[in-house]
Scaffold this motif. Structure first.
Motif, PDB file in Angstrom:
ATOM      1  N   SER A  42       0.825  -1.245   0.115  1.00  0.00           N
ATOM      2  CA  SER A  42      -0.075  -0.042   0.031  1.00  0.00           C
ATOM      3  C   SER A  42       0.958   1.418   0.239  1.00  0.00           C
ATOM      4  O   SER A  42       0.578   2.250  -0.933  1.00  0.00           O
ATOM      5  CB  SER A  42      -1.059   0.146   1.150  1.00  0.00           C
ATOM      6  OG  SER A  42      -1.931  -1.028   1.289  1.00  0.00           O
ATOM      7  N   LEU A 104      -2.470  -5.894  -5.874  1.00  0.00           N
ATOM      8  CA  LEU A 104      -3.056  -4.813  -4.712  1.00  0.00           C
ATOM      9  C   LEU A 104      -4.481  -4.530  -5.397  1.00  0.00           C
ATOM     10  O   LEU A 104      -5.498  -4.534  -4.826  1.00  0.00           O
ATOM     11  CB  LEU A 104      -1.962  -3.768  -4.781  1.00  0.00           C
ATOM     12  CG  LEU A 104      -2.868  -2.800  -3.716  1.00  0.00           C
ATOM     13  CD1 LEU A 104      -3.089  -3.282  -2.196  1.00  0.00           C
ATOM     14  CD2 LEU A 104      -1.866  -1.508  -3.592  1.00  0.00           C
ATOM     15  N   LEU A 108      -7.915  -5.469  -3.413  1.00  0.00           N
ATOM     16  CA  LEU A 108      -8.687  -4.646  -3.027  1.00  0.00           C
ATOM     17  C   LEU A 108     -10.140  -4.513  -3.636  1.00  0.00           C
ATOM     18  O   LEU A 108     -11.087  -4.571  -2.762  1.00  0.00           O
ATOM     19  CB  LEU A 108      -8.385  -2.942  -3.212  1.00  0.00           C
ATOM     20  CG  LEU A 108      -6.953  -2.516  -2.714  1.00  0.00           C
ATOM     21  CD1 LEU A 108      -6.467  -1.036  -3.353  1.00  0.00           C
ATOM     22  CD2 LEU A 108      -7.193  -2.593  -1.290  1.00  0.00           C
TER      23      LEU A 108
END
Length: 121
Positions: A42, A104, A108
């Motif tokens: 992140s 990622l 998410l």
């Protein structure tokens, strides 16, 4: 081989949307799901590069812990590591790879779907 009844033989395979949220949770990317690794990925998603020291300070973790988790992400090709000297001082910089950014985004999306499914149930 076990015999199937007619209903089992003709059942449609469940899509991820039709499966209960609990079973979809098992599909999470375990490489990213660990909290320190998720923090690394992140942080790198919003910064072009970060040094080992910057990540350590941001994540409030130890050298050993950060090193182990960063290495796992590097082995998974989610982050790239560049080691060099700035003068006489060794530096380690990390950046998110294209594969890491895709992983990622997928993670998410998956988490958002789980949250929606949980709220809708």
């Amino acid at each position: 081989m076990a015999r199937q009844n007619k209903a089992e033989a003709h059942a449609k395979p469940q899509t991820s949307r039709s499966r209960p949220a609990q079973s979809r949770a098992a599909d999470l990317d375990r490489l990213i799901h660990e909290p320190v690794r998720l923090g690394i990925v992140s942080a790198l998603a919003v910064n072009t590069t970060m040094t080992f020291s910057e990540l350590k300070e941001l994540l409030r973790t130890t050298d050993g812990n950060l090193s182990v988790h960063a290495r796992k992400l590097e082995e998974g090709q989610y982050v790239a590591c560049d080691k060099f000297f700035a003068g006489r001082v060794p530096r380690t910089e990390y950046k998110l790879t294209a594969a890491g950014r895709r992983a990622l985004e997928t993670y998410l999306d998956h988490m958002e779907a789980l949250i929606r499914a949980t709220r809708d149930s």
